[in-house]
Design a protein around this motif. Structure first.
Motif, PDB file in Angstrom:
ATOM      1  N   LEU A 281      12.254  -1.358  29.219  1.00 51.15           N
ATOM      2  CA  LEU A 281      13.079  -1.059  28.040  1.00 51.15           C
ATOM      3  C   LEU A 281      12.274  -0.327  26.972  1.00 51.15           C
ATOM      4  CD1 LEU A 281      15.173  -4.344  27.798  1.00 51.15           C
ATOM      5  CD2 LEU A 281      16.003  -2.052  28.408  1.00 51.15           C
ATOM      6  N   GLU A 282      11.016  -0.727  26.772  1.00 52.79           N
ATOM      7  CA  GLU A 282      10.164  -0.016  25.817  1.00 52.79           C
ATOM      8  C   GLU A 282       9.907   1.415  26.287  1.00 52.79           C
ATOM      9  OE1 GLU A 282       5.822  -0.217  23.620  1.00 52.79           O
ATOM     10  OE2 GLU A 282       6.428  -1.861  24.913  1.00 52.79           O
ATOM     11  N   ALA A 283       9.641   1.587  27.577  1.00 51.40           N
ATOM     12  CA  ALA A 283       9.408   2.921  28.128  1.00 51.40           C
ATOM     13  C   ALA A 283      10.657   3.788  27.993  1.00 51.40           C
ATOM     14  CB  ALA A 283       8.974   2.825  29.585  1.00 51.40           C
ATOM     15  N   LEU A 284      11.827   3.179  28.124  1.00 53.76           N
ATOM     16  CA  LEU A 284      13.069   3.934  27.959  1.00 53.76           C
ATOM     17  C   LEU A 284      13.197   4.455  26.529  1.00 53.76           C
ATOM     18  CD1 LEU A 284      15.707   4.916  29.199  1.00 53.76           C
ATOM     19  CD2 LEU A 284      16.716   2.704  28.572  1.00 53.76           C
ATOM     20  N   GLN A 285      12.819   3.641  25.560  1.00 56.41           N
ATOM     21  CA  GLN A 285      12.835   4.097  24.167  1.00 56.41           C
ATOM     22  C   GLN A 285      11.846   5.239  23.952  1.00 56.41           C
ATOM     23  OE1 GLN A 285      12.041   0.605  21.850  1.00 56.41           O
ATOM     24  NE2 GLN A 285      14.192  -0.036  21.838  1.00 56.41           N
ATOM     25  N   VAL A 286      10.668   5.115  24.537  1.00 53.03           N
ATOM     26  CA  VAL A 286       9.666   6.181  24.432  1.00 53.03           C
ATOM     27  C   VAL A 286      10.196   7.457  25.087  1.00 53.03           C
ATOM     28  CG1 VAL A 286       7.359   6.925  25.177  1.00 53.03           C
ATOM     29  CG2 VAL A 286       7.708   4.613  24.272  1.00 53.03           C
ATOM     30  N   ALA A 287      10.799   7.324  26.266  1.00 45.94           N
ATOM     31  CA  ALA A 287      11.339   8.492  26.980  1.00 45.94           C
ATOM     32  C   ALA A 287      12.425   9.179  26.150  1.00 45.94           C
ATOM     33  CB  ALA A 287      11.887   8.074  28.340  1.00 45.94           C
ATOM     34  N   ASP A 288      13.282   8.378  25.502  1.00 42.56           N
ATOM     35  CA  ASP A 288      14.329   8.964  24.656  1.00 42.56           C
ATOM     36  C   ASP A 288      13.728   9.727  23.482  1.00 42.56           C
ATOM     37  OD1 ASP A 288      16.313   7.976  26.298  1.00 42.56           O
ATOM     38  OD2 ASP A 288      16.766   6.245  25.017  1.00 42.56           O
ATOM     39  N   ARG A 289      12.706   9.141  22.852  1.00 40.04           N
ATOM     40  CA  ARG A 289      12.054   9.819  21.718  1.00 40.04           C
ATOM     41  C   ARG A 289      11.344  11.085  22.173  1.00 40.04           C
ATOM     42  NH1 ARG A 289      11.233   6.632  16.994  1.00 40.04           N
ATOM     43  NH2 ARG A 289      10.468   8.589  16.143  1.00 40.04           N
ATOM     44  N   LEU A 290      10.657  10.994  23.319  1.00 38.12           N
ATOM     45  CA  LEU A 290       9.986  12.183  23.857  1.00 38.12           C
ATOM     46  C   LEU A 290      10.988  13.286  24.154  1.00 38.12           C
ATOM     47  CD1 LEU A 290       7.329  10.713  26.314  1.00 38.12           C
ATOM     48  CD2 LEU A 290       6.869  12.131  24.317  1.00 38.12           C
ATOM     49  N   SER A 291      12.112  12.920  24.755  1.00 34.01           N
ATOM     50  CA  SER A 291      13.136  13.921  25.093  1.00 34.01           C
ATOM     51  C   SER A 291      13.615  14.646  23.846  1.00 34.01           C
ATOM     52  CB  SER A 291      14.327  13.253  25.782  1.00 34.01           C
ATOM     53  OG  SER A 291      13.959  12.732  27.016  1.00 34.01           O
ATOM     54  N   GLY A 292      13.923  13.887  22.812  1.00 34.67           N
ATOM     55  CA  GLY A 292      14.382  14.499  21.568  1.00 34.67           C
ATOM     56  C   GLY A 292      13.324  15.372  20.928  1.00 34.67           C
ATOM     57  N   ALA A 293      12.089  14.884  20.916  1.00 35.33           N
ATOM     58  CA  ALA A 293      11.002  15.663  20.317  1.00 35.33           C
ATOM     59  C   ALA A 293      10.740  16.946  21.092  1.00 35.33           C
ATOM     60  CB  ALA A 293       9.724  14.810  20.258  1.00 35.33           C
ATOM     61  N   VAL A 294      10.797  16.868  22.410  1.00 37.52           N
ATOM     62  CA  VAL A 294      10.547  18.056  23.237  1.00 37.52           C
ATOM     63  C   VAL A 294      11.640  19.104  23.031  1.00 37.52           C
ATOM     64  CG1 VAL A 294      10.468  18.875  25.628  1.00 37.52           C
ATOM     65  CG2 VAL A 294       9.098  16.918  24.937  1.00 37.52           C
ATOM     66  N   VAL A 295      12.883  18.661  22.920  1.00 37.79           N
ATOM     67  CA  VAL A 295      13.976  19.610  22.670  1.00 37.79           C
ATOM     68  C   VAL A 295      13.750  20.326  21.334  1.00 37.79           C
ATOM     69  CG1 VAL A 295      16.444  19.791  22.170  1.00 37.79           C
ATOM     70  CG2 VAL A 295      15.670  18.469  24.133  1.00 37.79           C
ATOM     71  N   GLY A 296      13.375  19.564  20.311  1.00 39.27           N
ATOM     72  CA  GLY A 296      13.101  20.168  19.006  1.00 39.27           C
ATOM     73  C   GLY A 296      11.920  21.110  19.045  1.00 39.27           C
ATOM     74  N   TRP A 297      10.852  20.678  19.717  1.00 42.56           N
ATOM     75  CA  TRP A 297       9.645  21.503  19.829  1.00 42.56           C
ATOM     76  C   TRP A 297       9.955  22.799  20.558  1.00 42.56           C
ATOM     77  CZ3 TRP A 297       5.220  20.902  23.755  1.00 42.56           C
ATOM     78  CH2 TRP A 297       4.073  21.601  23.333  1.00 42.56           C
ATOM     79  N   ARG A 298      10.713  22.696  21.644  1.00 39.23           N
ATOM     80  CA  ARG A 298      11.075  23.890  22.410  1.00 39.23           C
ATOM     81  C   ARG A 298      11.900  24.846  21.553  1.00 39.23           C
ATOM     82  NH1 ARG A 298      14.553  26.606  25.494  1.00 39.23           N
ATOM     83  NH2 ARG A 298      13.854  27.371  27.525  1.00 39.23           N
ATOM     84  N   GLY A 299      12.814  24.298  20.770  1.00 38.51           N
ATOM     85  CA  GLY A 299      13.625  25.127  19.880  1.00 38.51           C
ATOM     86  C   GLY A 299      12.767  25.875  18.871  1.00 38.51           C
ATOM     87  N   ASP A 300      11.772  25.194  18.299  1.00 34.89           N
ATOM     88  CA  ASP A 300      10.856  25.841  17.358  1.00 34.89           C
ATOM     89  C   ASP A 300      10.086  26.972  18.033  1.00 34.89           C
ATOM     90  OD1 ASP A 300      11.649  23.945  15.507  1.00 34.89           O
ATOM     91  OD2 ASP A 300       9.811  22.739  15.679  1.00 34.89           O
ATOM     92  N   ILE A 301       9.627  26.730  19.265  1.00 40.52           N
ATOM     93  CA  ILE A 301       8.859  27.734  20.002  1.00 40.52           C
ATOM     94  C   ILE A 301       9.721  28.950  20.303  1.00 40.52           C
ATOM     95  CG2 ILE A 301       7.715  28.198  22.219  1.00 40.52           C
ATOM     96  CD1 ILE A 301       6.812  25.182  22.109  1.00 40.52           C
ATOM     97  N   VAL A 302      10.947  28.723  20.776  1.00 44.43           N
ATOM     98  CA  VAL A 302      11.849  29.834  21.093  1.00 44.43           C
ATOM     99  C   VAL A 302      12.168  30.636  19.832  1.00 44.43           C
ATOM    100  CG1 VAL A 302      14.195  30.403  21.865  1.00 44.43           C
ATOM    101  CG2 VAL A 302      12.812  28.771  23.166  1.00 44.43           C
ATOM    102  N   ALA A 303      12.436  29.952  18.722  1.00 41.45           N
ATOM    103  CA  ALA A 303      12.745  30.650  17.464  1.00 41.45           C
ATOM    104  C   ALA A 303      11.552  31.492  17.010  1.00 41.45           C
ATOM    105  CB  ALA A 303      13.137  29.641  16.392  1.00 41.45           C
ATOM    106  N   ALA A 304      10.335  30.949  17.122  1.00 40.37           N
ATOM    107  CA  ALA A 304       9.141  31.700  16.721  1.00 40.37           C
ATOM    108  C   ALA A 304       8.941  32.926  17.609  1.00 40.37           C
ATOM    109  CB  ALA A 304       7.910  30.795  16.763  1.00 40.37           C
ATOM    110  N   LEU A 305       9.172  32.772  18.914  1.00 38.93           N
ATOM    111  CA  LEU A 305       9.052  33.920  19.823  1.00 38.93           C
ATOM    112  C   LEU A 305      10.098  34.987  19.505  1.00 38.93           C
ATOM    113  CD1 LEU A 305       8.324  32.082  23.187  1.00 38.93           C
ATOM    114  CD2 LEU A 305       6.782  33.647  21.976  1.00 38.93           C
ATOM    115  N   GLN A 306      11.318  34.564  19.200  1.00 41.49           N
ATOM    116  CA  GLN A 306      12.363  35.519  18.841  1.00 41.49           C
ATOM    117  C   GLN A 306      12.011  36.258  17.553  1.00 41.49           C
ATOM    118  OE1 GLN A 306      15.795  32.934  18.851  1.00 41.49           O
ATOM    119  NE2 GLN A 306      16.279  33.428  20.988  1.00 41.49           N
ATOM    120  N   LYS A 307      11.433  35.543  16.589  1.00 41.05           N
ATOM    121  CA  LYS A 307      11.029  36.192  15.341  1.00 41.05           C
ATOM    122  C   LYS A 307       9.917  37.198  15.598  1.00 41.05           C
ATOM    123  CE  LYS A 307       9.462  35.338  10.626  1.00 41.05           C
ATOM    124  NZ  LYS A 307       8.884  36.646  10.545  1.00 41.05           N
TER     125      LYS A 307
END
Length: 84
Positions: free
Chosen positions: A45-71
Motif C-alpha cells: 500500500l505504501e509502494a502504491l502511494q509512492v507509485a501514484d506520486r511518481l506517476s503524477g510527478a513524471v507526467v508534470g516533468w515530461r510536460g515541462d520538458i516538452v514545453a521547453a523543447l517546443q519553446k
C-alpha cells in the motif's frame, strides 16, 4: 512517506526498469533498487502511494520538458526567419 534521492548522472532511459519476481516487485533507477515484498500488505500500500506520486510527478516533468523543447524550436525558427 520516505524521500527518494537519485543522482541524475546515474539515471538514464536504459537504467530505469521494473521487475516482477516470485516474491517481490522492484523498481530500479540508476544504481538504486526499491523492492516491495508481494506478501506485505502495508509495504504494498505504501509502494502504491509512492507509485501514484511518481506517476503524477513524471507526467508534470515530461510536460515541462516538452514545453521547453517546443519553446527552443520556436525560438530557433524565429531566428532563422527573422528579417533584418
Amino acid at each position: 512517506m520516505k524521500s527518494i534521492t537519485v543522482q541524475f548522472d546515474d539515471v538514464t532511459s536504459s537504467t530505469i526498469e521494473h521487475r516482477l519476481a516470485a516474491e517481490e516487485t522492484v523498481l530500479a533507477m540508476g544504481n538504486r533498487r526499491y523492492p516491495v515484498a508481494l506478501n506485505d500488505r502495508a509495504a504494498l500500500l505504501e509502494a502504491l502511494q509512492v507509485a501514484d506520486r511518481l506517476s503524477g510527478a513524471v507526467v508534470g516533468w515530461r510536460g515541462d520538458i516538452v514545453a521547453a523543447l517546443q519553446k527552443l524550436d520556436a525560438d530557433q525558427y524565429a531566428r532563422e526567419n527573422a528579417t533584418t
